[in-house]
Design a protein around this motif. Structure first.
Motif, PDB file in Angstrom:
ATOM      1  N   ALA A  48       0.841  -1.196   0.000  1.00  0.00           N
ATOM      2  CA  ALA A  48       0.000   0.000   0.000  1.00  0.00           C
ATOM      3  C   ALA A  48       0.875   1.245   0.000  1.00  0.00           C
ATOM      4  O   ALA A  48       1.894   1.311   0.702  1.00  0.00           O
ATOM      5  CB  ALA A  48      -0.909  -0.005   1.225  1.00  0.00           C
ATOM      6  N   LEU A  49       0.493   2.206  -0.800  1.00  0.00           N
ATOM      7  CA  LEU A  49       1.216   3.472  -0.856  1.00  0.00           C
ATOM      8  C   LEU A  49       0.525   4.482   0.046  1.00  0.00           C
ATOM      9  O   LEU A  49      -0.703   4.507   0.133  1.00  0.00           O
ATOM     10  CB  LEU A  49       1.259   3.994  -2.297  1.00  0.00           C
ATOM     11  CG  LEU A  49       2.017   3.119  -3.286  1.00  0.00           C
ATOM     12  CD1 LEU A  49       1.885   3.667  -4.701  1.00  0.00           C
ATOM     13  CD2 LEU A  49       3.485   3.015  -2.894  1.00  0.00           C
ATOM     14  N   ARG A  50       1.297   5.289   0.728  1.00  0.00           N
ATOM     15  CA  ARG A  50       0.752   6.365   1.570  1.00  0.00           C
ATOM     16  C   ARG A  50       0.602   7.578   0.662  1.00  0.00           C
ATOM     17  O   ARG A  50       1.590   8.235   0.315  1.00  0.00           O
ATOM     18  CB  ARG A  50       1.705   6.651   2.726  1.00  0.00           C
ATOM     19  CG  ARG A  50       1.151   7.579   3.758  1.00  0.00           C
ATOM     20  CD  ARG A  50       2.023   7.545   5.017  1.00  0.00           C
ATOM     21  NE  ARG A  50       1.418   8.323   6.051  1.00  0.00           N
ATOM     22  CZ  ARG A  50       1.851   9.529   6.433  1.00  0.00           C
ATOM     23  NH1 ARG A  50       2.923  10.045   5.862  1.00  0.00           N
ATOM     24  NH2 ARG A  50       1.233  10.187   7.377  1.00  0.00           N
ATOM     25  N   ALA A  51      -0.655   7.849   0.273  1.00  0.00           N
ATOM     26  CA  ALA A  51      -0.893   8.822  -0.783  1.00  0.00           C
ATOM     27  C   ALA A  51      -2.068   9.733  -0.464  1.00  0.00           C
ATOM     28  O   ALA A  51      -2.927   9.415   0.363  1.00  0.00           O
ATOM     29  CB  ALA A  51      -1.156   8.095  -2.099  1.00  0.00           C
ATOM     30  N   ALA A  52      -2.089  10.847  -1.171  1.00  0.00           N
ATOM     31  CA  ALA A  52      -3.192  11.805  -1.092  1.00  0.00           C
ATOM     32  C   ALA A  52      -3.481  12.286  -2.505  1.00  0.00           C
ATOM     33  O   ALA A  52      -2.587  12.354  -3.349  1.00  0.00           O
ATOM     34  CB  ALA A  52      -2.812  12.988  -0.203  1.00  0.00           C
ATOM     35  N   ALA A  53      -4.738  12.621  -2.745  1.00  0.00           N
ATOM     36  CA  ALA A  53      -5.134  13.176  -4.045  1.00  0.00           C
ATOM     37  C   ALA A  53      -6.229  14.193  -3.805  1.00  0.00           C
ATOM     38  O   ALA A  53      -7.187  13.929  -3.070  1.00  0.00           O
ATOM     39  CB  ALA A  53      -5.617  12.069  -4.972  1.00  0.00           C
ATOM     40  N   GLU A  54      -6.060  15.368  -4.410  1.00  0.00           N
ATOM     41  CA  GLU A  54      -7.059  16.414  -4.254  1.00  0.00           C
ATOM     42  C   GLU A  54      -6.978  17.394  -5.409  1.00  0.00           C
ATOM     43  O   GLU A  54      -5.954  17.478  -6.098  1.00  0.00           O
ATOM     44  CB  GLU A  54      -6.876  17.155  -2.925  1.00  0.00           C
ATOM     45  CG  GLU A  54      -5.590  17.950  -2.828  1.00  0.00           C
ATOM     46  CD  GLU A  54      -5.380  18.612  -1.469  1.00  0.00           C
ATOM     47  OE1 GLU A  54      -5.903  18.106  -0.462  1.00  0.00           O
ATOM     48  OE2 GLU A  54      -4.671  19.627  -1.423  1.00  0.00           O
ATOM     49  N   PHE A  55      -8.066  18.115  -5.606  1.00  0.00           N
ATOM     50  CA  PHE A  55      -8.067  19.202  -6.579  1.00  0.00           C
ATOM     51  C   PHE A  55      -7.763  20.496  -5.847  1.00  0.00           C
ATOM     52  O   PHE A  55      -8.250  20.722  -4.738  1.00  0.00           O
ATOM     53  CB  PHE A  55      -9.419  19.313  -7.298  1.00  0.00           C
ATOM     54  CG  PHE A  55      -9.490  18.471  -8.537  1.00  0.00           C
ATOM     55  CD1 PHE A  55      -9.054  18.974  -9.759  1.00  0.00           C
ATOM     56  CD2 PHE A  55      -9.974  17.180  -8.487  1.00  0.00           C
ATOM     57  CE1 PHE A  55      -9.102  18.195 -10.907  1.00  0.00           C
ATOM     58  CE2 PHE A  55     -10.032  16.395  -9.626  1.00  0.00           C
ATOM     59  CZ  PHE A  55      -9.595  16.906 -10.836  1.00  0.00           C
ATOM     60  N   ARG A  56      -6.960  21.331  -6.479  1.00  0.00           N
ATOM     61  CA  ARG A  56      -6.653  22.665  -5.952  1.00  0.00           C
ATOM     62  C   ARG A  56      -7.026  23.696  -6.991  1.00  0.00           C
ATOM     63  O   ARG A  56      -6.885  23.465  -8.191  1.00  0.00           O
ATOM     64  CB  ARG A  56      -5.168  22.780  -5.592  1.00  0.00           C
ATOM     65  CG  ARG A  56      -4.800  21.865  -4.438  1.00  0.00           C
ATOM     66  CD  ARG A  56      -3.427  22.144  -3.914  1.00  0.00           C
ATOM     67  NE  ARG A  56      -3.160  21.268  -2.782  1.00  0.00           N
ATOM     68  CZ  ARG A  56      -2.075  21.356  -2.047  1.00  0.00           C
ATOM     69  NH1 ARG A  56      -1.161  22.271  -2.317  1.00  0.00           N
ATOM     70  NH2 ARG A  56      -1.897  20.526  -1.035  1.00  0.00           N
ATOM     71  N   HIS A  57      -7.488  24.827  -6.515  1.00  0.00           N
ATOM     72  CA  HIS A  57      -7.891  25.940  -7.377  1.00  0.00           C
ATOM     73  C   HIS A  57      -8.937  25.500  -8.405  1.00  0.00           C
ATOM     74  O   HIS A  57      -9.035  26.103  -9.475  1.00  0.00           O
ATOM     75  CB  HIS A  57      -6.680  26.575  -8.082  1.00  0.00           C
ATOM     76  CG  HIS A  57      -5.627  27.050  -7.145  1.00  0.00           C
ATOM     77  ND1 HIS A  57      -5.726  28.224  -6.443  1.00  0.00           N
ATOM     78  CD2 HIS A  57      -4.442  26.496  -6.782  1.00  0.00           C
ATOM     79  CE1 HIS A  57      -4.649  28.386  -5.692  1.00  0.00           C
ATOM     80  NE2 HIS A  57      -3.859  27.346  -5.872  1.00  0.00           N
ATOM     81  N   GLN A  58      -9.674  24.459  -8.105  1.00  0.00           N
ATOM     82  CA  GLN A  58     -10.719  23.906  -8.965  1.00  0.00           C
ATOM     83  C   GLN A  58     -10.204  23.452 -10.331  1.00  0.00           C
ATOM     84  O   GLN A  58     -10.978  23.099 -11.200  1.00  0.00           O
ATOM     85  CB  GLN A  58     -11.880  24.892  -9.156  1.00  0.00           C
ATOM     86  CG  GLN A  58     -12.644  25.147  -7.882  1.00  0.00           C
ATOM     87  CD  GLN A  58     -13.873  25.970  -8.111  1.00  0.00           C
ATOM     88  OE1 GLN A  58     -13.818  27.201  -8.063  1.00  0.00           O
ATOM     89  NE2 GLN A  58     -14.975  25.307  -8.359  1.00  0.00           N
ATOM     90  N   GLN A  59      -8.894  23.429 -10.526  1.00  0.00           N
ATOM     91  CA  GLN A  59      -8.352  23.168 -11.851  1.00  0.00           C
ATOM     92  C   GLN A  59      -7.180  22.198 -11.871  1.00  0.00           C
ATOM     93  O   GLN A  59      -6.814  21.702 -12.924  1.00  0.00           O
ATOM     94  CB  GLN A  59      -7.895  24.496 -12.476  1.00  0.00           C
ATOM     95  CG  GLN A  59      -7.640  24.416 -13.948  1.00  0.00           C
ATOM     96  CD  GLN A  59      -8.545  25.323 -14.746  1.00  0.00           C
ATOM     97  OE1 GLN A  59      -9.225  26.173 -14.211  1.00  0.00           O
ATOM     98  NE2 GLN A  59      -8.560  25.141 -16.034  1.00  0.00           N
ATOM     99  N   PHE A  60      -6.599  21.900 -10.731  1.00  0.00           N
ATOM    100  CA  PHE A  60      -5.393  21.085 -10.701  1.00  0.00           C
ATOM    101  C   PHE A  60      -5.597  19.856  -9.821  1.00  0.00           C
ATOM    102  O   PHE A  60      -5.887  19.988  -8.633  1.00  0.00           O
ATOM    103  CB  PHE A  60      -4.209  21.880 -10.142  1.00  0.00           C
ATOM    104  CG  PHE A  60      -3.903  23.139 -10.884  1.00  0.00           C
ATOM    105  CD1 PHE A  60      -3.078  23.121 -11.998  1.00  0.00           C
ATOM    106  CD2 PHE A  60      -4.446  24.350 -10.480  1.00  0.00           C
ATOM    107  CE1 PHE A  60      -2.786  24.288 -12.681  1.00  0.00           C
ATOM    108  CE2 PHE A  60      -4.169  25.523 -11.165  1.00  0.00           C
ATOM    109  CZ  PHE A  60      -3.332  25.492 -12.269  1.00  0.00           C
ATOM    110  N   LEU A  61      -5.421  18.685 -10.410  1.00  0.00           N
ATOM    111  CA  LEU A  61      -5.406  17.464  -9.626  1.00  0.00           C
ATOM    112  C   LEU A  61      -3.977  17.283  -9.128  1.00  0.00           C
ATOM    113  O   LEU A  61      -3.036  17.244  -9.934  1.00  0.00           O
ATOM    114  CB  LEU A  61      -5.816  16.266 -10.484  1.00  0.00           C
ATOM    115  CG  LEU A  61      -5.636  14.890  -9.842  1.00  0.00           C
ATOM    116  CD1 LEU A  61      -6.452  14.755  -8.563  1.00  0.00           C
ATOM    117  CD2 LEU A  61      -5.971  13.794 -10.836  1.00  0.00           C
TER     118      LEU A  61
END
Length: 174
Positions: A48-61
């Motif tokens: 398992a990888l310790r990861a995060a994913a989110e959108f910033r500024h409504q335009q960047f993954l």
């Protein structure tokens, strides 16, 4: 395992995917569980990888990975790109196209094709202080410190050199 970006160390590796348009608030809410599920299930050679994913500024993954726990392999990176491709289809936008540059402007982001950069500088639309989203930053620390950064302090500095040096742009400098 899915964690928040705050839980990742400054050395965490990041990948930034710029959307071809801003996501709506409804799209951001709808995509949130998919991002969490991806980060929770992302693995490398079974670990398992310790990861995060989110959108910033409504335009960047932005995808972050704590490589001190486990590093990304070729297969895990391929899996992340497949996930991004699935997001493109689901949202009806492009995330993998690298041909546009993003700048912060009053009222929102300005996306420019690379070929339009020189004319935008010449017209005064962009200056060395214009915040530029350099999506090549590689770590969480760089993301925090240099994203966005004044365009004149990035690889785009050469486009502003005549202005910064007090010179009029000439044929040899253009």
């Amino acid at each position: 395992m899915n964690v928040t970006f705050d839980a990742l160390p400054p050395t965490a590796r990041v990948w930034i995917y710029q959307a071809s348009r801003a996501l709506t608030d409804a799209e951001l809410v709808a995509v949130g569980p998919h991002l969490a599920r991806f980060a929770a299930g992302w693995t490398s050679h079974g670990a398992a990888l310790r990861a995060a994913a989110e959108f910033r500024h409504q335009q960047f993954l932005v995808v972050g990975l704590d490589e001190a726990v486990a590093g990304a392999s070729g297969c895990s990176i391929d899996a992340s790109v497949r996930f991004v491709g699935e997001l493109e289809k689901a949202l009806g936008l492009s995330l993998l196209d690298k041909s546009r540059l993003a700048f912060a402007r009053p009222g929102g982001l300005l996306l420019l094709e690379r070929r339009d950069l020189k004319p935008a500088v010449a017209a005064g639309t962009l200056g060395p202080a214009t915040p530029y989203f350099d999506n090549t930053v590689a770590t969480k620390a760089e993301l925090a410190a240099r994203w966005p950064a004044p365009a004149g302090r990035t690889w785009l500095a050469r486009y502003f050199a005549p202005v910064a040096e007090g010179l009029a742009p000439g044929p040899a400098l253009a």
